[in-house]
Design a protein around this motif. Structure first.
Motif, PDB file in Angstrom:
ATOM      1  N   GLY A 111       0.800  -1.214   0.000  1.00 15.61           N
ATOM      2  CA  GLY A 111       0.000   0.000   0.000  1.00 15.61           C
ATOM      3  C   GLY A 111       0.837   1.269   0.000  1.00 15.61           C
ATOM      4  N   VAL A 112       0.333   2.278  -0.668  1.00 13.42           N
ATOM      5  CA  VAL A 112       0.897   3.617  -0.656  1.00 13.42           C
ATOM      6  C   VAL A 112      -0.186   4.536  -0.112  1.00 13.42           C
ATOM      7  N   PRO A 113       0.110   5.414   0.837  1.00 17.02           N
ATOM      8  CA  PRO A 113      -0.930   6.276   1.390  1.00 17.02           C
ATOM      9  C   PRO A 113      -1.617   7.100   0.314  1.00 17.02           C
ATOM     10  N   THR A 114      -2.943   7.124   0.347  1.00 20.90           N
ATOM     11  CA  THR A 114      -3.716   7.930  -0.588  1.00 20.90           C
ATOM     12  C   THR A 114      -3.731   9.389  -0.152  1.00 20.90           C
ATOM     13  N   SER A 115      -3.614   9.634   1.140  1.00 20.57           N
ATOM     14  CA  SER A 115      -3.739  10.975   1.678  1.00 20.57           C
ATOM     15  C   SER A 115      -2.510  11.374   2.490  1.00 20.57           C
ATOM     16  N   PRO A 116      -2.056  12.635   2.363  1.00 22.48           N
ATOM     17  CA  PRO A 116      -1.067  13.133   3.319  1.00 22.48           C
ATOM     18  C   PRO A 116      -1.623  12.991   4.733  1.00 22.48           C
ATOM     19  N   GLY A 117      -0.736  12.750   5.664  1.00 28.76           N
ATOM     20  CA  GLY A 117      -1.189  12.549   7.039  1.00 28.76           C
ATOM     21  C   GLY A 117      -1.327  11.093   7.412  1.00 28.76           C
ATOM     22  N   VAL A 118      -1.220  10.206   6.417  1.00 28.77           N
ATOM     23  CA  VAL A 118      -1.238   8.762   6.671  1.00 28.77           C
ATOM     24  C   VAL A 118       0.203   8.269   6.616  1.00 28.77           C
ATOM     25  N   PRO A 119       0.777   7.882   7.753  1.00 31.82           N
ATOM     26  CA  PRO A 119       2.185   7.449   7.771  1.00 31.82           C
ATOM     27  C   PRO A 119       2.405   6.184   6.951  1.00 31.82           C
ATOM     28  N   ALA A 120       3.510   6.152   6.241  1.00 30.79           N
ATOM     29  CA  ALA A 120       3.842   4.959   5.450  1.00 30.79           C
ATOM     30  C   ALA A 120       3.952   3.730   6.340  1.00 30.79           C
ATOM     31  N   ASP A 121       4.408   3.930   7.582  1.00 31.78           N
ATOM     32  CA  ASP A 121       4.543   2.800   8.511  1.00 31.78           C
ATOM     33  C   ASP A 121       3.198   2.166   8.833  1.00 31.78           C
ATOM     34  N   VAL A 122       2.135   2.979   8.775  1.00 29.62           N
ATOM     35  CA  VAL A 122       0.801   2.449   9.100  1.00 29.62           C
ATOM     36  C   VAL A 122       0.301   1.547   7.985  1.00 29.62           C
ATOM     37  N   VAL A 123       0.542   1.950   6.738  1.00 30.07           N
ATOM     38  CA  VAL A 123      -0.034   1.206   5.617  1.00 30.07           C
ATOM     39  C   VAL A 123       0.934   0.185   5.008  1.00 30.07           C
ATOM     40  N   LYS A 124       2.099   0.026   5.615  1.00 28.61           N
ATOM     41  CA  LYS A 124       3.032  -0.949   5.050  1.00 28.61           C
ATOM     42  C   LYS A 124       2.502  -2.369   5.188  1.00 28.61           C
ATOM     43  N   HIS A 125       1.536  -2.564   6.067  1.00 31.81           N
ATOM     44  CA  HIS A 125       0.934  -3.888   6.224  1.00 31.81           C
ATOM     45  C   HIS A 125      -0.365  -4.030   5.417  1.00 31.81           C
ATOM     46  N   THR A 126      -0.716  -3.013   4.626  1.00 32.96           N
ATOM     47  CA  THR A 126      -1.912  -3.081   3.786  1.00 32.96           C
ATOM     48  C   THR A 126      -1.518  -3.479   2.372  1.00 32.96           C
ATOM     49  N   LEU A 127      -2.032  -4.589   1.908  1.00 35.70           N
ATOM     50  CA  LEU A 127      -1.759  -5.097   0.563  1.00 35.70           C
ATOM     51  C   LEU A 127      -2.973  -4.849  -0.317  1.00 35.70           C
ATOM     52  N   VAL A 128      -2.716  -4.475  -1.565  1.00 39.76           N
ATOM     53  CA  VAL A 128      -3.801  -4.117  -2.471  1.00 39.76           C
ATOM     54  C   VAL A 128      -3.790  -5.013  -3.701  1.00 39.76           C
ATOM     55  N   CYS A 129      -4.949  -5.541  -4.034  1.00 43.99           N
ATOM     56  CA  CYS A 129      -5.105  -6.386  -5.229  1.00 43.99           C
ATOM     57  C   CYS A 129      -6.144  -5.798  -6.169  1.00 43.99           C
ATOM     58  N   GLU A 130      -6.140  -6.295  -7.392  1.00 43.15           N
ATOM     59  CA  GLU A 130      -7.182  -5.922  -8.345  1.00 43.15           C
ATOM     60  C   GLU A 130      -8.467  -6.669  -7.999  1.00 43.15           C
ATOM     61  N   TYR A 131      -9.557  -5.947  -7.995  1.00 46.40           N
ATOM     62  CA  TYR A 131     -10.880  -6.517  -7.711  1.00 46.40           C
ATOM     63  C   TYR A 131     -11.244  -7.574  -8.751  1.00 46.40           C
ATOM     64  N   ASN A 132     -11.843  -8.653  -8.297  1.00 48.09           N
ATOM     65  CA  ASN A 132     -12.293  -9.758  -9.154  1.00 48.09           C
ATOM     66  C   ASN A 132     -11.149 -10.543  -9.789  1.00 48.09           C
ATOM     67  N   ASN A 133      -9.929 -10.379  -9.275  1.00 44.69           N
ATOM     68  CA  ASN A 133      -8.759 -11.046  -9.855  1.00 44.69           C
ATOM     69  C   ASN A 133      -8.266 -12.136  -8.904  1.00 44.69           C
ATOM     70  N   GLN A 134      -8.682 -13.375  -9.145  1.00 46.18           N
ATOM     71  CA  GLN A 134      -8.290 -14.483  -8.281  1.00 46.18           C
ATOM     72  C   GLN A 134      -6.794 -14.747  -8.314  1.00 46.18           C
ATOM     73  N   GLU A 135      -6.190 -14.654  -9.487  1.00 47.78           N
ATOM     74  CA  GLU A 135      -4.767 -14.969  -9.617  1.00 47.78           C
ATOM     75  C   GLU A 135      -3.906 -14.015  -8.803  1.00 47.78           C
ATOM     76  N   ALA A 136      -4.303 -12.736  -8.770  1.00 44.74           N
ATOM     77  CA  ALA A 136      -3.549 -11.763  -7.978  1.00 44.74           C
ATOM     78  C   ALA A 136      -3.640 -12.094  -6.494  1.00 44.74           C
TER      79      ALA A 136
END
Length: 431
Positions: free
Chosen positions: A163-188
């Motif tokens: 994950g990369v923060p969408t908004s300023p004010g969101v620390p990178a350390d907070v979202v480093k544990h957030t993983l993002v995938c493409e919707y409806n994509n089983q292989e991802a």
């Protein structure tokens, strides 16, 4: 159509409120307009401070399943109000409301009331991490789960990314544990779990994404999420803030046949008053304070007014199952009418519909993920939006919003809307 009073209110509002609004989409910036200030709503209609009346397809972003000011929903609310607005202590109606949700939603044994959808999803993630002892969470590009730090994330160029923060004010350390995938994509999702599965606490997903337009989750995709989370001892969380009690009384488990470990609610369970809730299996929920060590609290949680209106709403839905068929028929009539207009005007745009939700995308082809919607012609949509507004149709002021149908919308409303749709499309495409 004049908006003189709205303009004056906006000029005053920007002096005291960031952007003049208390939620960004209300600013109408996506469609190049200043906001419209509302005076009142009744049934399927909403009237602004200048006296302009519109057929309303925002419906408070979904809660108003029976339209504005439904008499049988609001009956008795004054009596409830006079008893008090908030106590900071338990009430019987909280118990009744929780029981209704638990009995309606397969897989949920206990539920905790909160005051917003953001609060519900934020709390559910904390519980999932506390229950599993794992750190990472998985969300999907284009799915919005409120503005808490861990979920305010966008993906990078690939379909599998940290994950990369969408908004300023969101620390990178907070979202480093957030993983993002493409919707409806089983292989991802499969690749992500193969790499990080031992530390994935949960997957959170909108079963029907309502925040990149209207993009239905595929049944096989949701089934795979259920399968892979079980295999890795992770939790599956359905964000039902939009879809809960709108897809059907049994919500997504009934509609898709997939049962999650946890679910988050909002909107309809408050009937238009501020509300949220999260729930899950008993063994999961009983790690929440005061039973367990995962802390979560809220002064206005289970507010008696919100519980009263929410209870009336759920009881009406429970006792009148034909409401969902009626709503789907209305939505189908509207969606097919728009498709007929597109054909008549020789326009290749895409219409999606799920239950009582409809969306017109200003792009062509299949709509299955954010990749499919990001190329919409926003300039054409903005022209279309303004032309619809001039013809008395109020929609969410952005391409990536759905139309919400209510029982208050009549066939006459739908026919007026379809006539306006035809004319507005002609304006947008200079036909």
């Amino acid at each position: 159509m004049q908006h003189t009073k709205s303009k004056a209110l906006y000029e005053e509002a920007v002096k005291y409120i960031p952007g003049g609004v208390n939620s960004p989409v209300r600013a109408f910036k996506a469609v190049g307009m200043e906001p419209i200030f509302i005076e009142k709503g009744e049934g399927s209609k909403i009237t602004d401070v200048d006296g302009n009346t519109y057929i309303d397809y925002i419906c408070s972003w979904g809660p108003l399943l029976f339209g504005h000011g439904s008499p049988d929903i609001l009956e008795g609310i004054q009596e409830q109000l006079l008893k008090g607005t908030s106590y900071g202590a338990p009430t019987a109606i909280e118990v009744e409301m929780a029981k209704l949700i638990v009995e309606a939603y397969e897989g949920i044994d206990e539920v905790r009331m909160v005051s917003s959808g953001t609060e519900a999803t934020m709390s559910a993630l904390r519980v999932a991490r506390g229950y599993t002892g794992k750190n990472k969470i998985v969300k999907f590009e284009g799915c919005y789960h409120g503005h808490s730090d861990a979920l305010l994330v966008k993906s990078g160029s690939g379909t599998l990314t940290f994950g990369v923060p969408t908004s300023p004010g969101v620390p990178a350390d907070v979202v480093k544990h957030t993983l993002v995938c493409e919707y409806n994509n089983q292989e991802a999702v499969k690749a992500l779990f193969e790499e990080h599965g031992e530390d994935i606490a949960c997957v959170i997903v909108e079963t029907v994404s309502g925040n990149m337009g209207l993009v239905p989750g595929k049944k096989e995709f949701l089934e795979y999420l259920r399968e892979v989370t079980k295999a890795y001892n992770s939790l599956l969380i359905f964000d039902e803030v939009i879809t809960g009690f709108r897809l059907g009384y049994g919500s997504s488990p009934e509609y898709f046949g997939v049962v999650p470990d946890m679910a988050c609610f909002g909107k309809i369970i408050g009937g238009g008053l501020p509300v949220g809730a999260y729930g899950g299996r008993k063994d999961i929920m009983e790690i929440v304070s005061p039973c367990g060590p995962v802390y979560q609290a809220g002064t206005l949680s289970g507010n008696p007014l919100a519980m009263y209106v929410g209870k009336k709403t759920l009881e009406k839905l429970k006792n009148n199952p034909g409401i969902y068929k009626e709503l789907e028929q209305k939505a189908s009539y509207l969606a097919q009418g728009i498709r007929n207009n597109l054909k008549a005007l020789d326009l290749e745009l895409t219409v999606t519909q799920v239950g009582s939700l409809v969306c017109l995308f200003f792009t062509s082809g299949k709509i299955e993920s954010y990749e499919d919607v990001k190329d919409c012609d926003l300039e054409k949509f903005n022209k279309y939006y303004k032309a619809m507004l001039e013809r008395g149709i109020l929609m969410g002021p952005a391409q990536f919003e759905a139309l919400f149908l209510s029982t208050a919308h009549t066939k006459e409303d739908l026919d007026v809307t379809l006539k306006a749709n035809y004319e507005a499309l002609k304006v947008a495409y200079n036909k």
